[in-house]
Scaffold this active site. Structure first.
Site, mmCIF file in Angstrom:
data_model
loop_
_atom_site.group_PDB
_atom_site.id
_atom_site.type_symbol
_atom_site.label_atom_id
_atom_site.label_comp_id
_atom_site.label_asym_id
_atom_site.label_seq_id
_atom_site.Cartn_x
_atom_site.Cartn_y
_atom_site.Cartn_z
ATOM 1 N N GLU A 1 -52.598 -4.692 95.862
ATOM 2 C CA GLU A 1 -51.457 -5.510 95.446
ATOM 3 C C GLU A 1 -51.154 -6.634 96.421
ATOM 4 O OE1 GLU A 1 -51.543 -2.194 95.358
ATOM 5 O OE2 GLU A 1 -50.675 -1.473 93.474
ATOM 6 N N GLU B 1 -52.679 4.663 91.442
ATOM 7 C CA GLU B 1 -51.385 5.362 91.391
ATOM 8 C C GLU B 1 -51.327 6.342 90.222
ATOM 9 O OE1 GLU B 1 -49.528 1.439 91.643
ATOM 10 O OE2 GLU B 1 -48.252 2.229 93.229
ATOM 11 N N GLY C 1 -52.174 0.121 90.202
ATOM 12 C CA GLY C 1 -51.594 1.102 89.289
ATOM 13 C C GLY C 1 -52.608 2.135 88.813
ATOM 14 N N ALA D 1 -52.010 -2.366 87.262
ATOM 15 C CA ALA D 1 -50.989 -2.812 86.321
ATOM 16 C C ALA D 1 -51.435 -4.172 85.798
ATOM 17 C CB ALA D 1 -49.647 -2.918 87.027
HETATM 18 N N1 CAA Z 1 -54.364 -7.075 84.912
HETATM 19 C C1 CAA Z 1 -54.663 -7.837 83.870
HETATM 20 N N2 CAA Z 1 -55.921 -8.096 83.473
HETATM 21 C C2 CAA Z 1 -56.917 -7.563 84.191
HETATM 22 C C3 CAA Z 1 -56.682 -6.753 85.311
HETATM 23 C C4 CAA Z 1 -55.328 -6.494 85.665
HETATM 24 N N3 CAA Z 1 -54.992 -5.695 86.695
HETATM 25 N N4 CAA Z 1 -57.858 -6.382 85.839
HETATM 26 C C5 CAA Z 1 -58.813 -6.918 85.059
HETATM 27 N N5 CAA Z 1 -58.255 -7.647 84.066
HETATM 28 C C6 CAA Z 1 -58.925 -8.404 83.021
HETATM 29 C C7 CAA Z 1 -59.511 -9.700 83.544
HETATM 30 O O1 CAA Z 1 -58.527 -10.686 83.601
HETATM 31 C C8 CAA Z 1 -60.570 -9.978 82.537
HETATM 32 O O2 CAA Z 1 -59.960 -10.522 81.380
HETATM 33 P P1 CAA Z 1 -60.581 -11.833 80.651
HETATM 34 O O3 CAA Z 1 -61.947 -11.386 80.203
HETATM 35 O O4 CAA Z 1 -59.622 -12.090 79.550
HETATM 36 O O5 CAA Z 1 -60.650 -12.886 81.700
HETATM 37 C C9 CAA Z 1 -61.087 -8.594 82.162
HETATM 38 O O6 CAA Z 1 -60.052 -7.687 82.544
HETATM 39 C C10 CAA Z 1 -62.350 -8.216 82.915
HETATM 40 O O7 CAA Z 1 -62.096 -8.371 84.308
HETATM 41 P P2 CAA Z 1 -63.034 -9.227 85.291
HETATM 42 O O8 CAA Z 1 -63.719 -10.298 84.520
HETATM 43 O O9 CAA Z 1 -62.215 -9.620 86.463
HETATM 44 O O10 CAA Z 1 -64.101 -8.090 85.692
HETATM 45 P P3 CAA Z 1 -64.998 -8.077 87.025
HETATM 46 O O11 CAA Z 1 -65.991 -6.997 86.796
HETATM 47 O O12 CAA Z 1 -65.472 -9.436 87.363
HETATM 48 O O13 CAA Z 1 -63.977 -7.618 88.192
HETATM 49 C C11 CAA Z 1 -62.204 -6.296 89.173
HETATM 50 C C12 CAA Z 1 -63.398 -6.335 88.190
HETATM 51 C C13 CAA Z 1 -62.717 -6.466 90.606
HETATM 52 C C14 CAA Z 1 -61.548 -4.925 89.034
HETATM 53 C C15 CAA Z 1 -61.213 -7.414 88.834
HETATM 54 O O14 CAA Z 1 -60.932 -7.375 87.450
HETATM 55 C C16 CAA Z 1 -59.907 -7.328 89.568
HETATM 56 O O15 CAA Z 1 -59.831 -7.641 90.744
HETATM 57 N N6 CAA Z 1 -58.818 -6.884 88.881
HETATM 58 C C17 CAA Z 1 -57.497 -6.810 89.446
HETATM 59 C C18 CAA Z 1 -57.365 -5.664 90.422
HETATM 60 C C19 CAA Z 1 -55.968 -5.617 90.988
HETATM 61 O O16 CAA Z 1 -55.541 -6.486 91.708
HETATM 62 N N7 CAA Z 1 -55.204 -4.553 90.652
HETATM 63 C C20 CAA Z 1 -53.838 -4.403 91.112
HETATM 64 C C21 CAA Z 1 -52.915 -4.938 90.080
HETATM 65 S S1 CAA Z 1 -51.221 -5.011 90.646
HETATM 66 C C22 CAA Z 1 -50.618 -3.477 90.446
HETATM 67 O O17 CAA Z 1 -51.309 -2.588 90.022
HETATM 68 C C23 CAA Z 1 -49.179 -3.287 90.842
HETATM 69 C C24 CAA Z 1 -48.790 -1.854 90.971
HETATM 70 O O18 CAA Z 1 -48.578 -1.332 92.031
HETATM 71 C C25 CAA Z 1 -48.591 -1.027 89.822
#
Ligand code: CAA
Length: 258
Positions: free
Chosen positions: A132, A112, A109, A66
């Site tokens: 999360e 999910e 998400g 998400a």
């Molecule tokens: N939300 C918003 N933006 C996100 C995102 C997310 N979940 N995941 C990635 N992005 C964005 C980054 O912020 C980045 O944007 P900018 O270029 O503007 O900075 C862009 O996508 C590229 O991401 P990274 O530079 O981080 O890419 P990476 O290859 O270095 O890393 C990754 C990849 C390990 C997947 C990392 O992006 C990451 O950890 N993402 C978040 C994963 C996460 O925590 N997901 C759970 C979200 S909470 C949720 O989902 C709640 C639920 O139950 C529904």
């Protein structure tokens, strides 16, 4: 032309391919993506010409979760009054069989969303997790429930409490995904699976899906009774007559989806 900004919809025969298209954010599922994925899937579900729907992302990310930036400032009342994520439940109500084709990150998400689909195919590059907890939250689109039903308590607790990820091999061994394929074959394989499913009688495939889904909602005895009623019901279809006649006549069936 697709009316959506964050999803692409393509049709080939009786199958539809829905591709998440938010490359700048690794397909992070913001509210717009949610509304569009759900609306696109529901529109395809209403179309009798579509027998199976494939949902996929990019090579790098099915969906990285998400949208964290969109959620960050929200308070309880914002989440509650808007029923944040509530629309995703409608994806679980879709009656047409769905296939998730997962390459790269399927986190939070994203994992999910994949679990909301009926058949889950993974590229060997797929990475699954419910991270999360590392953000100070918990899964919100059914992850704690569907992951637990898919892989059992041991791994679900491990993933939800540590936030660690699982590669495609572990995911297949754990029963989260049905098949792992080389990344460059993912879409071909997913579309082939979809074409196979779409070639079956649609009402019968819908009933098969409904019967399997019921296993997660009820006791064994009730589930078997439910299956038996549906089994009897398929004998009201033209496709049952056709399927069984075709077998006896040693020819492929031509289903009319009635
Ligand atoms: N939300 C918003 N933006 C996100 C995102 C997310 N979940 N995941 C990635 N992005 C964005 C980054 O912020 C980045 O944007 P900018 O270029 O503007 O900075 C862009 O996508 C590229 O991401 P990274 O530079 O981080 O890419 P990476 O290859 O270095 O890393 C990754 C990849 C390990 C997947 C990392 O992006 C990451 O950890 N993402 C978040 C994963 C996460 O925590 N997901 C759970 C979200 S909470 C949720 O989902 C709640 C639920 O139950 C529904």
């Amino acid at each position: 032309a697709t009316p959506y900004e964050t999803v692409l919809v393509e049709r080939t025969g009786r199958t539809a391919l829905l591709t998440l298209n938010r490359p700048g954010a690794l397909n992070a599922l913001n509210l717009r993506v949610m509304e569009e994925v759900v609306a696109a899937t529901e529109a395809l579900d209403r179309d009798p010409e579509i027998g199976c729907i494939v949902i996929t992302g990019s090579a790098k990310a099915f969906a990285a979760g998400a949208d964290i930036k969109e959620m960050q400032p929200q308070g309880y009342m914002d989440m509650y009054l808007s029923d944040w994520f509530g629309a995703w439940d409608r994806l679980g109500q879709v009656r047409t069989p769905t296939v998730a084709a997962v390459s790269g990150y399927a986190l939070g998400g994203g994992c999910e969303l994949a679990m909301l689909c009926d058949i889950l195919l993974a590229a060997d590059t797929a990475v699954f997790g419910q991270p999360e907890i590392k953000l100070g939250v918990i899964p919100g689109i059914g992850g704690s429930q569907r992951l637990t039903r898919a892989v059992g308590k041991a791994k679900a607790m491990d993933l939800c409490l540590t936030g660690r990820t699982m590669d495609a091999t572990e995911a297949e061994r754990a029963g989260l995904v049905s098949r792992v394929v080389p990344a460059d074959r993912l879409l071909v394989e997913a579309l082939a699976v979809a074409e196979t499913v779409a070639g079956m009688s649609k009402p019968v495939a819908m009933m098969a899906k409904e019967a399997v889904d019921r296993a997660f909602e009820t006791t064994l005895a009730e589930g078997v009774r439910f299956e038996r009623r549906l089994f009897h019901a398929v004998f009201a279809t033209a496709d049952q007559k056709e399927g069984m006649s075709a077998f006896a006549e040693k020819r492929p069936p031509t289903f009319t989806h009635r």
